[in-house]
Every structure is written in C-alpha cells, then in structure tokens.
Scaffold this active site. Structure first.
Site, PDB file in Angstrom:
ATOM      1  N   TYR A  20       0.731  -1.395  -0.101  1.00 37.94           N
ATOM      2  CA  TYR A  20       0.009   0.054  -0.160  1.00 37.94           C
ATOM      3  C   TYR A  20       0.647   1.379  -0.147  1.00 37.94           C
ATOM      4  CZ  TYR A  20      -4.134  -3.090   0.289  1.00 37.94           C
ATOM      5  OH  TYR A  20      -5.010  -3.851   0.270  1.00 37.94           O
ATOM      6  N   TYR A 148     -11.522  -8.283   7.103  1.00 36.82           N
ATOM      7  CA  TYR A 148     -10.365  -8.290   6.377  1.00 36.82           C
ATOM      8  C   TYR A 148     -10.028  -9.774   6.127  1.00 36.82           C
ATOM      9  CZ  TYR A 148      -6.105  -7.432   4.012  1.00 36.82           C
ATOM     10  OH  TYR A 148      -5.224  -7.496   2.910  1.00 36.82           O
ATOM     11  N   ASP A 249     -11.498 -17.430   9.685  1.00 33.29           N
ATOM     12  CA  ASP A 249     -10.118 -16.763   9.267  1.00 33.29           C
ATOM     13  C   ASP A 249      -9.250 -16.618  10.336  1.00 33.29           C
ATOM     14  OD1 ASP A 249      -7.905 -15.371   8.443  1.00 33.29           O
ATOM     15  OD2 ASP A 249      -9.252 -14.036   7.055  1.00 33.29           O
ATOM     16  N   LYS A 278       0.327 -16.199   8.601  1.00 33.66           N
ATOM     17  CA  LYS A 278       1.269 -15.528   9.386  1.00 33.66           C
ATOM     18  C   LYS A 278       2.019 -16.203  10.589  1.00 33.66           C
ATOM     19  CE  LYS A 278      -1.638 -11.315   9.209  1.00 33.66           C
ATOM     20  NZ  LYS A 278      -0.994 -10.215   8.440  1.00 33.66           N
TER      21      LYS A 278
HETATM   22  N1  PMP Z   1      -7.008 -12.858   6.908  1.00 36.74           N
HETATM   23  C1  PMP Z   1      -6.598 -12.069   7.774  1.00 36.74           C
HETATM   24  C2  PMP Z   1      -7.457 -12.110   9.000  1.00 36.74           C
HETATM   25  C3  PMP Z   1      -5.519 -11.147   7.584  1.00 36.74           C
HETATM   26  O1  PMP Z   1      -5.056 -10.342   8.741  1.00 36.74           O
HETATM   27  C4  PMP Z   1      -4.729 -11.067   6.504  1.00 36.74           C
HETATM   28  C5  PMP Z   1      -3.386 -10.422   6.359  1.00 36.74           C
HETATM   29  N2  PMP Z   1      -3.417  -9.098   7.042  1.00 36.74           N
HETATM   30  C6  PMP Z   1      -4.954 -11.922   5.611  1.00 36.74           C
HETATM   31  C7  PMP Z   1      -5.984 -12.792   5.538  1.00 36.74           C
HETATM   32  C8  PMP Z   1      -4.099 -12.150   4.247  1.00 36.74           C
HETATM   33  O2  PMP Z   1      -2.875 -12.752   4.402  1.00 36.74           O
HETATM   34  P1  PMP Z   1      -1.732 -12.384   3.688  1.00 36.74           P
HETATM   35  O3  PMP Z   1      -1.110 -11.080   3.921  1.00 36.74           O
HETATM   36  O4  PMP Z   1      -0.536 -13.698   4.099  1.00 36.74           O
HETATM   37  O5  PMP Z   1      -2.107 -12.945   2.051  1.00 36.74           O
END
Ligand code: PMP
Length: 432
Positions: A20, A148, A249, A278
């Site tokens: 970003y 998100y 998620d 992560k």
């Molecule tokens: N889902 C959630 C809840 C996230 O916080 C993130 C990353 N901030 C993602 C999906 C996407 O993961 P990545 O950046 O490894 O593609």
C-alpha cells in the site's frame, strides 16, 4: 545504468513496491541489517524494539536458534520438491500437528503459500462442496462489515466494502452479502439485537449462500475491533440451521495471539473450514494452511470434478514446513500462554490514555493493544517519531496499535507503551 546505481534507499523508493505505497510520494524507508529477539537493527545502527511482530507473525522473536537450526537441517536435505506425486516428512509432520492442535473436526489440510491464498482456497472449497452436493446455486458468500481477509479477488469480495482499501476493484468482484459490524465489544454485555439482524440475513439469503466467513473475535486490518464471543456462537448456530458452511479466518488471531491458541476457543466454536497463516512459521517464511472437515473433503472428492481444483507450484514447500514445525514445537512447549497473559496484563497501562482528548477508545486483548484516535494520523511522521524513540510501531488510519513478539520483556513492552503515550502529544502527527 544510472538508475541501478542510485543509493539503496532512493533505488528502493523509486523502483520497489511496498505494501500500500505510492511510487511518487514514497514513505521513508528504513533499511534493516539484522533482527534478533525483539530487536530490529537498522543500517544506521539504530536499534528498534519491535511492536508489530512483522504483522502478527514473529511470535518467538527474530533469529530464533531452534527455528534456524530446523531450517539449516532442511536446506541440507531438500529445500523444495513438487507436491504433485511427491511428499515429504516436514509436510506430514506439520499436518499431523495442525490436525491435533486445531478445533475439533478439522481433518484435512491444504498447505497454501500465503494468507490470501488460504482464503481463496477456503472459498473455492466451499463453492466446490456445494457444487458437488448438487446445489450449485449456493454460490455466494456472506460476511460482516469491518472484516479483512486479504488482497486477492475472492478475499477482497469479503473485505469491508466501505473501508476504502478495495473500492476501486468493486466492478470486478463477486457481490457478497454483508451483516452489520458486530455491535457488542468483547467484554460488553451481550445484546440479542446482533443475533436478530444476523438471523434475518440468513433467513433471506441462505439458499444462495455457500459459506459465512469471519475473523473470530478480532477484526484485524479492518479496524482492530474485538467483538463478543456470543456473536461467533450465533454464527455457528445459524450456519447449522441454514445449511451454510462456517469459514473461520484465524490468519491473524491463530497461534495464541488473543490468549487462546485459536480465537474460536473464546466461543467454543469449531468452524467447517479454518484459515491459518502469519505466525504459522514464526514469521520466517510465507506459508499458510486451510483445514476442512472430512465431510467437505469427501464430498469434493466424490463430486463431478473428482479433485479439489487448486494446486500452487510452491505448495507444501519443505523449508517453510520445517520452520512451521519448529515454531509449532515451541508453541507446544507451552510458554506462550504465560507470555501472552503477562503481555495482556502489562498492556492494561494503555487504559490510562482513555481520557486523553485525542483518544476515541483503548482496547486490549491477549497480546494486542489498540489506541484508536479521534482522527487519522500521518503514518510517515508518527513513524519517524517512533524510530527516534527506538521503537517500531506502524499505525494506520486512526489506529495506533501493537502486537509484539510473545518473547518481549516487561521493560521492552513498557518502552513501547511509553512511546505511544509520548507520540500522541506531538502536534505534527495528524494526517491532513
Ligand atoms: N486474513 C486476515 C485476517 C489477515 O489479517 C490477513 C493479512 N493481514 C490475510 C487474511 C491475508 O494474509 P496475507 O497478507 O498473508 O495474504
């Protein structure tokens, strides 16, 4: 030729995209030469206490001897092989561990290569499941405002449509059904209003809905809000009642960050599909996973296609799996529980900011501390102040927040908290 001979920082700002960022108004770039424990060392010699854990991922600290050792051993054995037709011990060990440690019923593992891809895989699983069951009309997704889930197209289609991150791609995205943001905070009294609204949406749309996707308990990049566990319980009940799959998620919340190993445990809920990423490798390499139930996997496999339609080149990368195994072994040793509890208790000091005239709200859960300002801050100038104070904290929008590595000491954490308290007194931190 000249271009590639500019100094490194200028070259970086002129030629390399960062998350970003603008290529015409680049943010200041700080060049890292070393990272050890919770300390990031810059080329200039400055040392910064890391308040971000490289976006939730570096839970055991940088340069961890046990993860290093596991990876060195793996490099000498096999760094990568194709996962089509071949398998290997690190992947087998990793999937055994994941099945054993995640909520009940998750039995099959798809090893993905990033969080966003893990979400794409989860969505494709849900769609293919209903297709295989002879209900292809269940082809939409339902989710909540404020969420998100990543930057790829299916993931974007379930991100908050009004938070400004993905609006310009709307025309290209699938249309999802959105429930309002959960109203009740994590420890506020539960109010049935949220479940009434949810039930209405399920009742209206369920015949077209393949899955309901949600970040359990913590809405991360969409606003760092913590919602009531009863909300998640309600989602599980309604998914069961209306024949909709529940995708959790836990890419940000998984592996202890909220004080439970998985945030679903706050509500005692097991999803049908779970996304992880992560912290999976302790922040060493990009690796993610999507787990699903046996019923979903069997249905997909017995469907018209006969196979699940996804298979990236670097699926199951052994080096990344070996880092994940070492990281999960460290978690299994159990110290994380004590570490996260002690971070949570030290973070309570942030609440003294609640009365500050520029602060809208303060929230703490597990190893996450959030100070929500009344108006947006300017990332570049606030970050420059933080660097001068010897800490690495990167705010966005109105949010100044930290989620440090679990191994942070009490003194280091107090330094981060003190830096936040000081920085909000500066006059040049506000966005225009
Ligand atoms: N889902 C959630 C809840 C996230 O916080 C993130 C990353 N901030 C993602 C999906 C996407 O993961 P990545 O950046 O490894 O593609």
């Amino acid at each position: 030729m000249d271009k590639i001979h500019t100094n490194d920082i200028e070259f970086d700002q002129q030629h390399i995209w960062h998350p970003y960022t603008s290529m015409t108004k680049p943010l200041p770039a700080y060049k890292v030469t070393r990272a050890e424990g919770v300390t990031i060392t810059l080329e200039t010699g400055e040392q910064l206490i890391d308040g971000m854990a490289s976006w939730w991922s570096v839970v055991h600290g940088y340069n961890h001897p046990e993860i290093n050792q596991a990876m060195h051993a793996q490099i000498d054995a096999v760094s990568h092989v194709m996962f089509g037709g071949l398998t290997h011990q690190p992947a087998i060990d990793l999937c055994r561990r994941l099945i054993a440690m995640t909520p009940d019923g998750l039995d099959k593992v798809f090893i993905a290569d990033s969080g966003s891809v893990a979400v794409e895989v989860a969505i494709k699983m849900a769609l293919q499941y209903w297709h295989s069951k002879g209900k292809p009309e269940k082809s939409k997704l339902m989710t909540v405002h404020g969420g998100y889930h990543g930057d790829t197209f299916a993931a974007m289609s379930v991100c908050d449509p009004v938070n400004g991150m993905h609006q310009l791609f709307q025309g290209f995205m699938a249309k999802s059904v959105f429930a309002p943001k959960p109203k009740q905070g994590f420890d506020q009294p539960w109010d049935e209003q949220d479940s009434i609204v949810l039930e209405q949406l399920f009742a209206t749309h369920h015949q077209q809905i393949a899955a309901f996707i949600i970040e359990p308990i913590v809405q991360g990049a969409g606003g760092m809000r913590f919602y009531h566990p009863q909300y998640l319980k309600q989602c599980r009940l309604l998914c069961d009642k209306y024949d909709v799959l529940l995708i959790a998620d836990e890419i940000a919340t998984g592996f202890g960050r909220t004080g439970k190993l998985f945030a679903c445990e706050h509500a005692n809920v097991s999803p049908d599909i779970l996304c992880l990423g992560k912290a999976l490798t302790g922040g060493y390499l990009t690796l993610a996973a999507t787990l699903c139930t046996k019923e979903i996997a069997d249905t997909i496999s017995q469907g018209e296609a006969g196979v699940f339609m996804h298979g990236p080149t670097f699926m199951g990368n052994p080096l990344a799996c070996s880092a994940a195994n070492a990281s999960l072994a460290l978690l299994s040793a159990g110290d994380w529980q004590h570490q996260v509890a002690s971070i949570e208790s030290t973070l309570q000091a942030l609440y003294t900011l609640s009365d500050h005239p520029d602060v809208a709200d303060v929230r703490v859960l597990g190893a996450i501390g959030v100070v929500e300002m009344k108006r947006p801050v300017d990332t570049a100038s606030i970050q420059a102040h933080f660097v001068k104070m010897g800490v690495w904290i990167r705010p966005f929008g109105k949010l100044v927040y930290i989620m440090p590595p679990y191994v942070i000491s009490q003194d280091e954490l107090l330094t981060l908290i003190q830096a936040i308290k000081q920085v909000i007194e500066f006059s040049d931190i506000w966005a225009e």
